[in-house]
Design a protein around this motif. Structure first.
Motif, short mmCIF file in Angstrom:
data_model
loop_
_atom_site.label_atom_id
_atom_site.label_comp_id
_atom_site.label_asym_id
_atom_site.label_seq_id
_atom_site.Cartn_x
_atom_site.Cartn_y
_atom_site.Cartn_z
N UNK A 102 36.14 51.09 29.00
CA UNK A 102 36.47 50.83 30.44
C UNK A 102 36.25 50.88 31.96
N UNK A 103 36.27 50.32 31.83
CA UNK A 103 36.26 50.83 33.99
C UNK A 103 37.42 50.92 34.71
N UNK A 104 38.67 51.00 33.81
CA UNK A 104 39.69 50.67 34.61
C UNK A 104 40.43 50.67 35.60
N UNK A 105 40.61 48.55 35.36
CA UNK A 105 41.47 47.82 35.53
C UNK A 105 42.68 48.60 36.01
N UNK A 106 42.71 48.30 37.30
CA UNK A 106 44.60 48.19 37.13
C UNK A 106 45.08 47.06 38.09
N UNK A 107 46.39 46.53 37.46
CA UNK A 107 47.17 45.55 38.29
C UNK A 107 48.82 45.46 37.88
N UNK A 108 48.78 44.69 38.98
CA UNK A 108 50.28 44.37 39.48
C UNK A 108 50.74 43.08 39.35
N UNK A 113 52.38 36.53 42.55
CA UNK A 113 51.53 36.87 42.73
C UNK A 113 50.76 38.33 41.74
N UNK A 114 49.82 37.91 40.90
CA UNK A 114 49.39 39.16 40.88
C UNK A 114 47.90 39.77 41.18
N UNK A 115 48.10 41.15 41.56
CA UNK A 115 46.80 41.59 42.18
C UNK A 115 46.21 42.90 41.35
N UNK A 116 44.71 43.17 41.29
CA UNK A 116 44.40 44.35 41.10
C UNK A 116 43.51 44.60 41.63
N UNK A 117 43.05 46.15 41.28
CA UNK A 117 41.95 46.41 41.16
C UNK A 117 41.11 47.26 40.27
N UNK A 118 39.33 48.04 40.81
CA UNK A 118 38.56 48.33 40.33
C UNK A 118 38.23 48.88 40.53
N UNK A 119 36.60 49.57 40.29
CA UNK A 119 35.56 50.09 40.60
C UNK A 119 34.83 50.34 39.89
N UNK A 120 33.56 49.63 39.70
CA UNK A 120 32.43 50.32 38.27
C UNK A 120 31.30 50.98 38.88
N UNK A 121 31.11 52.01 37.46
CA UNK A 121 30.27 53.32 37.84
C UNK A 121 29.28 52.95 37.78
N UNK A 122 27.99 53.08 37.53
CA UNK A 122 26.47 52.88 37.06
C UNK A 122 26.38 52.15 35.54
N UNK A 123 26.98 52.51 34.64
CA UNK A 123 27.50 52.22 33.57
C UNK A 123 27.41 50.41 33.05
N UNK A 169 28.92 44.78 43.93
CA UNK A 169 28.97 45.92 44.59
C UNK A 169 29.07 47.15 43.15
N UNK A 170 28.43 47.95 42.84
CA UNK A 170 28.76 48.78 42.74
C UNK A 170 29.86 49.82 43.38
N UNK A 171 30.64 51.48 42.69
CA UNK A 171 31.03 51.87 43.56
C UNK A 171 31.64 51.62 44.66
N UNK A 172 32.07 50.61 44.48
CA UNK A 172 33.20 50.16 45.78
C UNK A 172 34.10 49.28 44.44
N UNK A 173 35.40 49.72 45.46
CA UNK A 173 36.76 48.97 44.94
C UNK A 173 36.94 47.78 45.11
N UNK A 174 37.09 47.23 43.73
CA UNK A 174 36.99 45.65 44.30
C UNK A 174 39.01 45.01 44.00
N UNK A 175 39.02 44.26 45.25
CA UNK A 175 40.46 43.63 44.79
C UNK A 175 40.07 42.05 44.34
N UNK A 192 41.87 33.13 39.72
CA UNK A 192 41.91 34.20 40.89
C UNK A 192 40.07 34.08 41.89
N UNK A 193 40.33 35.08 42.72
CA UNK A 193 39.20 35.98 43.32
C UNK A 193 39.37 36.94 42.63
N UNK A 194 37.75 37.72 43.55
CA UNK A 194 37.90 39.02 43.31
C UNK A 194 36.47 39.35 45.21
N UNK A 195 37.51 40.69 45.89
CA UNK A 195 37.07 40.21 46.72
C UNK A 195 35.96 42.31 46.72
#
Length: 227
Positions: A102-108, A113-123, A169-175, A192-195
């Motif tokens: 799992x890339x480790x999506x965190x949401x609240x 409004x639902x908000x979330x963040x995740x960072x995807x590594x090289x995999x 992008x990889x290795x950057x926190x996505x909102x 939903x949107x992703x930034x």
């Protein structure tokens, strides 16, 4: 004494593990993610890689001797690992803190409004330096799948339409941000949107359909791997 209702989405802070079992499994999952990142980006010699593989194969065989539980429902029904919400928070394929893939999506939630963040590594790489589009869709599917509880009739994904506006992008926190569009009977419509920073990389609309006999019976058709 009843167990308090578990809500992993009440704040941006990651919820603590239900037990020492999950605490140790979270640590182990992180170690495996770190190992995956190193595997994909390092250049050790062949003998070193074969030595590491042999040790990991031994560890896997030792792990396999422990009592097994296949699936979120099996862990929840065991009675020692928390309820369905706690176990899903640990084992989910996208957001599971104890799931090494799992890339480790965190949401609240903040109000409606639902908000979330995740960072995807090289995999999770697709185009060079960027997240594979299939993982972008999977992250949005999971994010919206949990955000739909705002509609109070959560269901299964009926359709998911993703527009890829920029490479992610990889290795950057996505909102991520999601809102409830509307509810029509058993159907829930979400957007939903992703930034990445200030750059919008994707947007998504989704339809979720609640099964006629409810979500609680979805485990009936689950298959268990043969030993």
């Amino acid at each position: 004494m009843s167990t308090p209702l578990f809500n992993p989405f009440e704040s941006e802070d990651i919820s603590p593990p239900f037990s020492e079992h999950w605490q140790a499994k979270r640590r182990l999952a992180k170690s495996l993610r770190d190992l995956t990142e190193v595997l994909l980006t390092s250049t050790p010699d062949v003998d070193e890689m074969n030595d590491i593989a042999e040790r990991l194969e031994l560890q896997a065989r030792q792990f396999a001797k422990s009592e097994r539980r296949y699936g979120i429902t099996a862990f929840a029904e065991d009675g020692r690992h928390g309820g369905y919400a706690e176990v899903n928070h640990e084992l989910n394929a996208i957001a599971g803190l104890s799931n090494p893939i799992a890339p480790g999506l965190n949401m609240w939630f903040e109000g409606d409004i639902a908000l979330g963040k995740v960072t995807c590594g090289s995999g999770y790489q697709g185009p060079p330096g960027h997240v594979h589009g299939g993982f972008v869709a999977a992250i949005l599917d999971q994010f919206l799948g949990m955000a739909q509880i705002m509609g109070k009739t959560p269901g299964m994904t009926g359709s998911l339409t993703v527009r890829y506006l920029r490479p992610t992008p990889l290795h950057q926190e996505l909102s991520l941000r999601a809102e409830l569009d509307r509810v029509e009977g058993r159907k829930t419509f979400m957007t939903a949107t992703m930034y990445a920073g200030d750059v919008q990389t994707a947007e998504c609309t989704a339809l979720f359909v609640r099964p006629r006999d409810g979500m609680q019976n979805m485990h009936r058709d689950a298959t268990v791997p043969k030993s």
